[in-house]
Design a protein around this motif. Structure first.
Motif, PDB file in Angstrom:
ATOM      1  N   ALA A 154     111.222 -90.425  62.568  1.00  0.00           N
ATOM      2  CA  ALA A 154     110.154 -89.755  63.311  1.00  0.00           C
ATOM      3  C   ALA A 154     109.671 -90.634  64.455  1.00  0.00           C
ATOM      4  N   GLY A 155     109.611 -90.049  65.645  1.00  0.00           N
ATOM      5  CA  GLY A 155     109.059 -90.744  66.800  1.00  0.00           C
ATOM      6  C   GLY A 155     109.972 -91.795  67.408  1.00  0.00           C
ATOM      7  N   THR A 180     105.069 -82.310  56.689  1.00  0.00           N
ATOM      8  CA  THR A 180     103.840 -82.798  57.313  1.00  0.00           C
ATOM      9  C   THR A 180     104.122 -83.848  58.401  1.00  0.00           C
ATOM     10  N   VAL A 181     105.426 -84.117  58.630  1.00  0.00           N
ATOM     11  CA  VAL A 181     105.766 -85.058  59.708  1.00  0.00           C
ATOM     12  C   VAL A 181     105.735 -84.283  61.019  1.00  0.00           C
ATOM     13  N   ASN A 188     112.280 -79.145  60.748  1.00  0.00           N
ATOM     14  CA  ASN A 188     112.422 -78.889  59.312  1.00  0.00           C
ATOM     15  C   ASN A 188     112.849 -77.443  59.094  1.00  0.00           C
ATOM     16  N   ILE A 189     113.969 -77.234  58.363  1.00  0.00           N
ATOM     17  CA  ILE A 189     114.431 -75.882  58.050  1.00  0.00           C
ATOM     18  C   ILE A 189     114.493 -75.710  56.529  1.00  0.00           C
ATOM     19  N   ALA A 190     113.817 -74.658  56.024  1.00  0.00           N
ATOM     20  CA  ALA A 190     113.913 -74.297  54.603  1.00  0.00           C
ATOM     21  C   ALA A 190     114.995 -73.224  54.494  1.00  0.00           C
ATOM     22  N   ARG A 444     104.657 -77.921  58.723  1.00  0.00           N
ATOM     23  CA  ARG A 444     105.389 -77.184  59.752  1.00  0.00           C
ATOM     24  C   ARG A 444     106.859 -77.101  59.370  1.00  0.00           C
ATOM     25  N   PHE A 445     107.376 -75.866  59.168  1.00  0.00           N
ATOM     26  CA  PHE A 445     108.804 -75.672  58.890  1.00  0.00           C
ATOM     27  C   PHE A 445     109.188 -74.223  59.137  1.00  0.00           C
ATOM     28  N   THR A 446     110.511 -73.968  59.243  1.00  0.00           N
ATOM     29  CA  THR A 446     111.013 -72.625  59.505  1.00  0.00           C
ATOM     30  C   THR A 446     111.935 -72.213  58.356  1.00  0.00           C
TER      31      THR A 446
END
Ligand SMILES: *Cc1c(COP(=O)(O)O)cnc(C)c1O
Length: 463
Positions: A154-155, A180-181, A188-190, A444-446
């Motif tokens: 991250a970052g 939460t990152v 992020n994909i579920a 945050r995720f899709t």
């Protein structure tokens, strides 16, 4: 410098940076060194009394030499392990007269994967910066890889990271550690499917040459050679501390994709005396069954209390198979083709017998996992997580008292799996204070179907 080949024989002779950045070889195989570098007995002895970071610097230097300046690498290793919250980095805890836990859960996401990924991300960043390149890291996770990879990347400059997890099949702590990152370089994909579906999708993306080149895909799951090498360090660290250079030591390793226990074979190939390795599985026992019968046959994935091991295809198994087939890429390819077609393959009995002396497999059912958590708590006061319990139960089943000192790799903090721990011991383990606000952070995720096109479209859209 160490030179590398692919298990499938179609990638030529390669250098460290190719292997680092590509992960999977372009012929679909896995990279490994033509010859594993060996440390001399003097160097092994010199590890006595060293810190974890110093041990990592010495053990890993043969792989990094020629890629990074020594002083830069030393600083990088020191910074990596400074993010761990225990002063010993990987402390040893005694749970029986000759039974130990190697605690690998004091990193930023409370699981052993932090050890390799925190370092891998820094090496990536360094190499990409020098080359003026950017990459997209794509990974499948049953929980712990994703969170550890995201925490590591991250970052960071020059990289984007896309993580696929099976929707609803990771623990809430694991999901939150990923979703939460909020860094801009994180996707992020579920996926509506199992972990094996996620892993298959990642493989398909790598096999789609146009897509792979367009986004410069890189792997961060445990097929990445450097990740495995970085995990060899804690075998060395623990062995040196427990007198393993002088007396027999057996490691029991909670096993899913066969990466962590394979790292034990790397440590041994580098010259560390290892009496035995135990590949400890839960009811998803494809690896344990193989080591017992020589038959590697896919079953159905069964959800257990140790979800990071709920898999029925172990991606690093191909590296073991390569050795068993005498490093003959043609035999290896024929085996893998058969497995792809029929969901099973067989290895001749005398070949399996050869490896069994070093590597035993053992499956532990759910009742035994709970009983082991209870028993360890009752006799020592230590709270262990279900993955670790699989390892402890297998160590005791396979290694007789008096044969060797047993060391079980404690792969996750119990608070990552609070429901299973509470059900077993009647007490809910708490997250360390510095992570206590996890349940209050935004996510945050899709959510996407287990379909290659949908996932590739999403990655293009978010680029
Ligand atoms: C990933 C993981 C494992 C399995 O490790 P492999 O390298 O895939 O065999 C075991 N325990 C925990 C907690 C994990 O996160």
């Amino acid at each position: 410098m160490v030179a590398y080949i692919s298990t499938r024989g179609g990638a030529g002779v390669r250098q460290f940076e190719d292997v680092l950045l590509a992960g999977l070889a372009e012929d679909g195989g896995l990279f490994l060194p033509i010859a594993t570098p060996k440390l001399t007995p003097d160097v092994w002895q010199s590890l006595k009394g060293r810190s974890y970071a110093e041990t990592a610097e010495i053990v890993l230097w043969p792989f990094l030499e020629g890629t990074i300046e020594h002083g830069v690498f030393r600083t990088m290793v020191a910074q990596t392990y400074a993010t761990f919250t225990h002063a010993a980095t990987a402390p040893l805890t005694q749970i029986g007269p000759d039974d130990w836990l190697l605690e690998l859960f004091h990193g930023p996401t409370l699981a052993f994967k932090d050890f390799a990924l925190q370092l891998l991300a820094r090496v990536f960043e360094h190499v990409l910066d020098r080359r003026g390149e950017t990459i997209t890291i794509v990974g499948a996770t049953s929980g712990d890889t994703g969170s550890a990879a995201l925490a590591a990347c991250a970052g960071r400059a020059n990289m984007r990271i896309v993580i696929l997890h099976p929707e609803g099949r990771v623990s809430e702590v694991q999901r939150r550690q990923m979703t939460t990152v909020m860094a801009d370089n994180v996707v992020n994909i579920a996926v509506q499917g199992t972990f094996d579906d996620c892993q298959a999708l990642v493989k398909q993306m790598f096999n789609d040459k146009g897509f792979r080149d367009e986004h410069r895909l890189a792997a961060i799951n445990s097929i990445n050679w450097f990740r495995l090498a970085a995990q060899a360090v804690y075998y060395a660290y623990a062995a040196v501390r427990l007198g393993g250079l002088e007396r027999p030591l057996a490691f029991s390793v909670p096993t899913g994709n066969f990466g962590d226990v394979y790292a034990g074979t790397i440590a041994r190939a580098m010259g560390l005396p290892v009496h035995r390795l135990v590949a400890a599985t839960n009811s998803n026992d494809i690896v344990a069954r193989f080591l017992e019968t020589g038959s590697y046959a896919k079953g159905n994935v069964m959800p257990t209390t140790s979800p990071s091991m709920d898999i029925q295809v172990a991606s690093n198994f191909e590296r073991l198979l390569f050795e068993l087939e005498d490093r003959d890429p043609e035999r290896l390819r024929a085996q893998m083709e058969r497995f792809a077609k029929e969901g099973r393959l067989e290895v001749e009995a005398d070949r399996v017998q050869r490896i069994r002396r070093l590597l035993a497999g053992h499956a532990v059912d759910e009742a035994a996992v709970a009983a082991t958590m209870r028993e360890v708590f009752a006799t020592t006061g230590e709270v262990i997580d279900p993955h670790t319990a699989v390892g402890v139960a297998a160590a005791r089943a396979v290694i007789p008292d008096g044969d060797a000192t047993r060391v079980t790799l404690a792969t996750a903090h119990p608070a990552k799996f609070p429901d299973a721990v509470e059900a077993a011991i009647g007490r809910r383990p708490e997250l360390p204070g510095w992570m206590a606000d996890l349940y209050g952070r935004d996510e945050r995720f899709t959510v996407l179907p287990a379909d290659l096109r949908s996932i590739q479209d999403h990655i293009r859209r978010t680029a």
